[in-house]
Design a protein around this motif. Sequence first.
Motif, PDB file in Angstrom:
ATOM      1  N   SER A   3       2.266  32.829  50.169  1.00  0.00           N
ATOM      2  CA  SER A   3       1.776  32.381  48.858  1.00  0.00           C
ATOM      3  C   SER A   3       1.506  33.600  47.999  1.00  0.00           C
ATOM      4  CB  SER A   3       0.508  31.551  49.024  1.00  0.00           C
ATOM      5  OG  SER A   3       0.749  30.377  49.776  1.00  0.00           O
ATOM      6  N   LEU A   4       2.126  33.617  46.820  1.00  0.00           N
ATOM      7  CA  LEU A   4       1.981  34.724  45.885  1.00  0.00           C
ATOM      8  C   LEU A   4       1.272  34.234  44.630  1.00  0.00           C
ATOM      9  CD1 LEU A   4       2.683  37.645  44.931  1.00  0.00           C
ATOM     10  CD2 LEU A   4       4.791  36.673  43.975  1.00  0.00           C
ATOM     11  N   TYR A   5       0.194  34.909  44.260  1.00  0.00           N
ATOM     12  CA  TYR A   5      -0.539  34.601  43.035  1.00  0.00           C
ATOM     13  C   TYR A   5      -0.265  35.712  42.022  1.00  0.00           C
ATOM     14  CZ  TYR A   5      -3.110  31.289  45.960  1.00  0.00           C
ATOM     15  OH  TYR A   5      -3.450  30.270  46.814  1.00  0.00           O
ATOM     16  N   THR A   6       0.100  35.323  40.808  1.00  0.00           N
ATOM     17  CA  THR A   6       0.405  36.283  39.756  1.00  0.00           C
ATOM     18  C   THR A   6      -0.454  35.998  38.534  1.00  0.00           C
ATOM     19  OG1 THR A   6       2.201  34.885  38.904  1.00  0.00           O
ATOM     20  CG2 THR A   6       2.782  36.580  40.524  1.00  0.00           C
ATOM     21  N   GLY A   7      -0.889  37.055  37.866  1.00  0.00           N
ATOM     22  CA  GLY A   7      -1.661  36.927  36.633  1.00  0.00           C
ATOM     23  C   GLY A   7      -0.962  37.638  35.491  1.00  0.00           C
ATOM     24  N   SER A   8      -1.072  37.085  34.291  1.00  0.00           N
ATOM     25  CA  SER A   8      -0.363  37.634  33.136  1.00  0.00           C
ATOM     26  C   SER A   8      -1.317  38.346  32.193  1.00  0.00           C
ATOM     27  CB  SER A   8       0.365  36.514  32.373  1.00  0.00           C
ATOM     28  OG  SER A   8      -0.563  35.735  31.634  1.00  0.00           O
ATOM     29  N   LYS A   9      -0.749  39.025  31.214  1.00  0.00           N
ATOM     30  CA  LYS A   9      -1.540  39.783  30.255  1.00  0.00           C
ATOM     31  C   LYS A   9      -2.215  38.886  29.227  1.00  0.00           C
ATOM     32  CE  LYS A   9      -0.178  43.817  28.847  1.00  0.00           C
ATOM     33  NZ  LYS A   9      -1.088  44.672  29.648  1.00  0.00           N
ATOM     34  N   ILE A  10      -1.851  37.588  29.180  1.00  0.00           N
ATOM     35  CA  ILE A  10      -2.502  36.681  28.237  1.00  0.00           C
ATOM     36  C   ILE A  10      -3.376  35.648  28.946  1.00  0.00           C
ATOM     37  CG2 ILE A  10      -0.673  36.968  26.521  1.00  0.00           C
ATOM     38  CD1 ILE A  10       0.402  34.247  27.299  1.00  0.00           C
ATOM     39  N   GLY A  11      -3.637  35.853  30.240  1.00  0.00           N
ATOM     40  CA  GLY A  11      -4.630  35.035  30.912  1.00  0.00           C
ATOM     41  C   GLY A  11      -4.114  33.914  31.788  1.00  0.00           C
ATOM     42  N   HIS A  12      -2.817  33.839  32.052  1.00  0.00           N
ATOM     43  CA  HIS A  12      -2.276  32.779  32.907  1.00  0.00           C
ATOM     44  C   HIS A  12      -2.260  33.224  34.372  1.00  0.00           C
ATOM     45  CE1 HIS A  12       0.097  31.039  29.234  1.00  0.00           C
ATOM     46  NE2 HIS A  12      -1.189  30.773  29.204  1.00  0.00           N
ATOM     47  N   VAL A  13      -2.547  32.290  35.271  1.00  0.00           N
ATOM     48  CA  VAL A  13      -2.473  32.529  36.711  1.00  0.00           C
ATOM     49  C   VAL A  13      -1.538  31.495  37.317  1.00  0.00           C
ATOM     50  CG1 VAL A  13      -3.740  32.617  38.891  1.00  0.00           C
ATOM     51  CG2 VAL A  13      -4.807  33.475  36.798  1.00  0.00           C
ATOM     52  N   LYS A  14      -0.563  31.949  38.114  1.00  0.00           N
ATOM     53  CA  LYS A  14       0.393  31.044  38.747  1.00  0.00           C
ATOM     54  C   LYS A  14       0.510  31.366  40.231  1.00  0.00           C
ATOM     55  CE  LYS A  14       3.382  30.243  34.701  1.00  0.00           C
ATOM     56  NZ  LYS A  14       4.772  30.336  34.174  1.00  0.00           N
ATOM     57  N   LYS A  15       0.781  30.320  40.984  1.00  0.00           N
ATOM     58  CA  LYS A  15       1.023  30.475  42.412  1.00  0.00           C
ATOM     59  C   LYS A  15       2.483  30.160  42.713  1.00  0.00           C
ATOM     60  CE  LYS A  15      -0.101  28.603  46.964  1.00  0.00           C
ATOM     61  NZ  LYS A  15      -0.834  27.577  47.739  1.00  0.00           N
ATOM     62  N   TRP A  16       3.082  30.951  43.608  1.00  0.00           N
ATOM     63  CA  TRP A  16       4.472  30.774  44.004  1.00  0.00           C
ATOM     64  C   TRP A  16       4.567  30.768  45.527  1.00  0.00           C
ATOM     65  CZ3 TRP A  16       7.584  30.574  39.598  1.00  0.00           C
ATOM     66  CH2 TRP A  16       7.022  31.101  38.443  1.00  0.00           C
ATOM     67  N   ASN A  17       5.547  30.079  46.038  1.00  0.00           N
ATOM     68  CA  ASN A  17       5.891  30.152  47.452  1.00  0.00           C
ATOM     69  C   ASN A  17       7.160  30.980  47.599  1.00  0.00           C
ATOM     70  OD1 ASN A  17       3.754  28.687  48.412  1.00  0.00           O
ATOM     71  ND2 ASN A  17       4.864  26.766  48.605  1.00  0.00           N
ATOM     72  N   VAL A  18       7.089  32.012  48.436  1.00  0.00           N
ATOM     73  CA  VAL A  18       8.255  32.838  48.739  1.00  0.00           C
ATOM     74  C   VAL A  18       8.616  32.594  50.194  1.00  0.00           C
ATOM     75  CG1 VAL A  18       9.170  35.176  48.859  1.00  0.00           C
ATOM     76  CG2 VAL A  18       7.581  34.552  47.026  1.00  0.00           C
ATOM     77  N   MET A  19       9.886  32.281  50.452  1.00  0.00           N
ATOM     78  CA  MET A  19      10.284  31.874  51.802  1.00  0.00           C
ATOM     79  C   MET A  19      11.620  32.483  52.191  1.00  0.00           C
ATOM     80  SD  MET A  19      11.059  27.986  50.583  1.00  0.00           S
ATOM     81  CE  MET A  19       9.661  28.110  49.454  1.00  0.00           C
ATOM     82  N   ARG A  38       6.906  21.488  40.762  1.00  0.00           N
ATOM     83  CA  ARG A  38       5.560  21.811  41.189  1.00  0.00           C
ATOM     84  C   ARG A  38       5.519  22.033  42.696  1.00  0.00           C
ATOM     85  NH1 ARG A  38       5.245  22.910  36.806  1.00  0.00           N
ATOM     86  NH2 ARG A  38       3.804  22.198  35.162  1.00  0.00           N
ATOM     87  N   LEU A  39       4.453  22.671  43.172  1.00  0.00           N
ATOM     88  CA  LEU A  39       4.262  22.894  44.590  1.00  0.00           C
ATOM     89  C   LEU A  39       3.686  21.646  45.244  1.00  0.00           C
ATOM     90  CD1 LEU A  39       2.662  26.462  44.436  1.00  0.00           C
ATOM     91  CD2 LEU A  39       4.998  25.909  45.108  1.00  0.00           C
ATOM     92  N   LYS A  40       4.028  21.435  46.496  1.00  0.00           N
ATOM     93  CA  LYS A  40       3.514  20.298  47.233  1.00  0.00           C
ATOM     94  C   LYS A  40       2.174  20.663  47.846  1.00  0.00           C
ATOM     95  CE  LYS A  40       4.719  16.996  50.874  1.00  0.00           C
ATOM     96  NZ  LYS A  40       5.725  16.632  51.917  1.00  0.00           N
ATOM     97  N   ASP A  41       1.184  19.804  47.644  1.00  0.00           N
ATOM     98  CA  ASP A  41      -0.164  19.973  48.200  1.00  0.00           C
ATOM     99  C   ASP A  41      -0.826  21.252  47.723  1.00  0.00           C
ATOM    100  OD1 ASP A  41       0.257  17.628  49.668  1.00  0.00           O
ATOM    101  OD2 ASP A  41       1.102  18.746  51.358  1.00  0.00           O
ATOM    102  N   SER A  42      -0.437  21.749  46.570  1.00  0.00           N
ATOM    103  CA  SER A  42      -1.048  22.968  46.043  1.00  0.00           C
ATOM    104  C   SER A  42      -0.783  23.070  44.553  1.00  0.00           C
ATOM    105  CB  SER A  42      -0.488  24.205  46.753  1.00  0.00           C
ATOM    106  OG  SER A  42      -1.078  25.376  46.255  1.00  0.00           O
ATOM    107  N   ALA A  43      -1.694  23.715  43.842  1.00  0.00           N
ATOM    108  CA  ALA A  43      -1.540  23.884  42.400  1.00  0.00           C
ATOM    109  C   ALA A  43      -0.586  25.034  42.102  1.00  0.00           C
ATOM    110  CB  ALA A  43      -2.889  24.137  41.749  1.00  0.00           C
TER     111      ALA A  43
END
Length: 603
Positions: A465-481, A509-514
Amino acid sequence: MYTNRPPSQMNVSKKQMSGQALYVRSMTGKLLSMTIGFWMAMILPKCSSFAPTSSCRQSFLRRSYVSRIGRLATEGDDNRPEALPEELMAELNKRISEQRSRAMEKEERIRRNWTTGNWSVRGFLLDKQDAKEVVSQYQTDGSSIPPIHVCSMSSGPDIDYGIAVGRTNGSVCIMRLGGEYIAKFASRAKLTLVEKPRDLGNGFAESDVTVPIPKLTSELVRAETLEKEKGGGNSSTSGDSSKDAQASDATESSSTILPTQPQPFEILLQFDAHESDINSILYDSSNVMFTASDNEFKEWNFPRTIYSTGHRKEDRTHDVQCTRTYSHHTDKVVALDSLYSHALKTELVLSFSLDGSFCIWDREKGVLLTQIFVSVDESRFTSPILSAAIEEDEGLIFVGTSSGHVLVYDLDDISLAKDSQTPQPKCIFLAFTDEQGVSAMFVTSDKNEIEESNKPNMKGMYTCSLYTGSKIGHVKKWNVMGRLDIDHETKRRKPFSRLEYWPRMKTQRLKDSAHIFEGHSGEITKIIRSEANVISASLDGSIRIWSPSSGDELYFMDGFENVSSLCCEGSLLITDGMKNYVCVHDFDTVEDIDETIDLDFGT
């Protein structure tokens, strides 16, 4: 008792009987101590895995507990009836059960407090001025000096090793956390003797002959110590007097601290590392630290004896040695990290820079192994690196760029690459559009979740699980496999042929996760994970705690400025972003804290 024995065996004196009983009791105690030690070593770490108690304290607890139980079998008056092994085991099982119950209650309490936002606050304050700079400036033009703030932090290999605090004047101190509400440290000027080669007067110096030269330096001491010196009229510029005053104050403080009083905050070590802001600190060893400033970083070596209990009674600044200086980058170093290479069988240090490259160094030898320039397209134009993260289980290197892209490199692939080959990323994707830039990253392996799910289609697969944050305040989660391919000869994983990411489209969207965490209005500076929550810090002056499954904001902390570092150690969340203050948020609290309370740390 002896009625069936011959008279010769019945004529045993009480002294001999007591001696035999003592021997049997002693041997029983030793046997029980060995048995108890084994089971306590197996049980206690599991009982307190979530608690912030360190392994050192757990070891001490096991030793003291075993010795106490052993004394029950080897000590006691002669009038007390002999303790049977069954009784001892029953008492041991009872105490282990009580310990397990307390650990489970504490774990549940901490988890509940993390979810509901119930915590207590304490912290420490570092002087915003440097005494030696004040003296030097007063002797010249008397102009104002910019205040010194905390700009970076890093937790040690264990909570008992404290946290490393970097400041805007290039200084670093290792702080042992305490339980008092607020601790204030003031800067005190002092003269120290520095050995320098003797000057011959003709532009040359004797390298083998040194002479002591006085040098004006400074140190952080307890504010009450400085107040006592000022009240007593002591000189604060004498090296011997300041050292004696510090030692006497430490002795007085240690003698007046009662067992019921909270443990004080304590500076274990302090030294001047650079001339300007500390960009990043890598503090993952008990006696080695890396600090970065501008386009270089340094390796520092210091003795393990600084962690000994009690107050510091001597100046340990001279024990800090800068063993190496790494200056291969051409722009600011934004991150430092370490990783072990199974292919090279050595520990590595990685440095990431705004010059669009990251360097991999041999930690033991201090030599550069390779430098990789990050390119997001075929144009080969490098993109400045803003953030980085390391997944240690499989040796993956995640790089976030100013263009909003994430690149994933495989360390095994880099290690096995020939000199003429340029390692390519195994995965590249656009995390944020409109040139937002990936300003913060955090990655965690999903290995345990895969093993617990026991799904046939996930066999032989790797995900993180990878969490990324942006310069304008967004946070996203990604799955890398990716698919794990094991080399049967070496029993090691082969380099990934490719890695995929999910979701790939905006509508997915991700399953069982935001996937998206919305709430910040400024640049994301840090993302970490607690036991059950996602924590993010932003330049909007807030720290927000999120539910990883729903993406809902559970609660937030505000009133900060430029939060650059977050350290999570068990129930403790340590934050900067309050200029020269460092806050310790403790979620191991029993009482409910009023959410409207106004915390006053003084001036």
